[in-house]
Design a protein around this motif. Structure first.
Motif, PDB file in Angstrom:
ATOM      1  N   ASN A 145      37.587  46.579  41.266  1.00 36.05           N
ATOM      2  CA  ASN A 145      36.458  47.280  40.656  1.00 36.05           C
ATOM      3  C   ASN A 145      36.351  46.997  39.160  1.00 36.05           C
ATOM      4  O   ASN A 145      35.253  46.837  38.632  1.00 36.05           O
ATOM      5  N   GLU A 148      34.960  43.513  38.807  1.00 38.43           N
ATOM      6  CA  GLU A 148      33.514  43.489  39.054  1.00 38.43           C
ATOM      7  C   GLU A 148      32.742  44.072  37.873  1.00 38.43           C
ATOM      8  O   GLU A 148      31.682  43.573  37.507  1.00 38.43           O
ATOM      9  N   ARG A 149      33.278  45.149  37.280  1.00 39.69           N
ATOM     10  CA  ARG A 149      32.624  45.751  36.114  1.00 39.69           C
ATOM     11  C   ARG A 149      32.600  44.755  34.953  1.00 39.69           C
ATOM     12  O   ARG A 149      31.587  44.620  34.262  1.00 39.69           O
TER      13      ARG A 149
END
Length: 164
Positions: A145, A148-149
């Motif tokens: 995550n 992806e950020r």
């Protein structure tokens, strides 16, 4: 039960109150911890968080974060919280200094700190520097995550550059 264990249990109780939206109770518990031991830095961090995020009292939050740093400079949480506050109020020089300092704290999540650098530079319009730090954030994580950020932040900065 020793002194420190009691304070840590009180801190845990305050954390539960914060999670459950009982901000006044949490605030009272944290004030009680500080009355018992004015050098228990973690309580200042949590109280600073309450004043910043829940009560929108940025000056008070900043004062409390500074007290935490003074009393417990190796407590990673205060660096994350204080960085967000400084970013929110646009104190860029203080923020850069804090982020530089935080990289020497054992246990600090470097990806989180590099992301904060990225946000700082992006908000100041220094998009190439922001991209550089978002890349560092992505390269310093094992969390999908967070990766992806970082990719999303890089794309956002590239889109902004296209506007020029």
């Amino acid at each position: 039960m020793d002194h420190l264990t009691k304070l840590e249990e009180m801190l845990d109780r305050a954390n539960m109150d914060i999670k459950n939206g009982k901000y006044e109770e949490a605030s009272n518990t944290l004030e009680e911890i500080i009355n018992i031991d004015p050098n228990f830095g973690k309580a200042y961090n949590h109280l600073g968080y309450l004043h910043e995020v829940k009560f929108k009292e940025y000056d008070k939050g900043e004062t409390l974060y500074k007290l935490c740093l003074e009393k417990t400079p190796m407590y990673p949480s205060v660096y994350y919280n204080y960085a967000v506050l400084l970013s929110t109020i646009g104190k860029w020089e203080e923020l850069k200094e804090l982020l530089d300092q935080s990289l020497n704290v054992p246990g600090i999540a470097k990806a989180t700190i590099y992301n904060e650098y990225g946000i700082m530079y992006e908000q100041q319009g220094e998009l190439d520097k922001a991209i550089e730090y978002y890349k560092k954030a992505g390269l310093n994580t094992l969390d999908k995550n967070v990766l992806e950020r970082a990719k999303g932040s890089i794309e956002r900065c590239k889109s902004k550059k296209d506007l020029f």
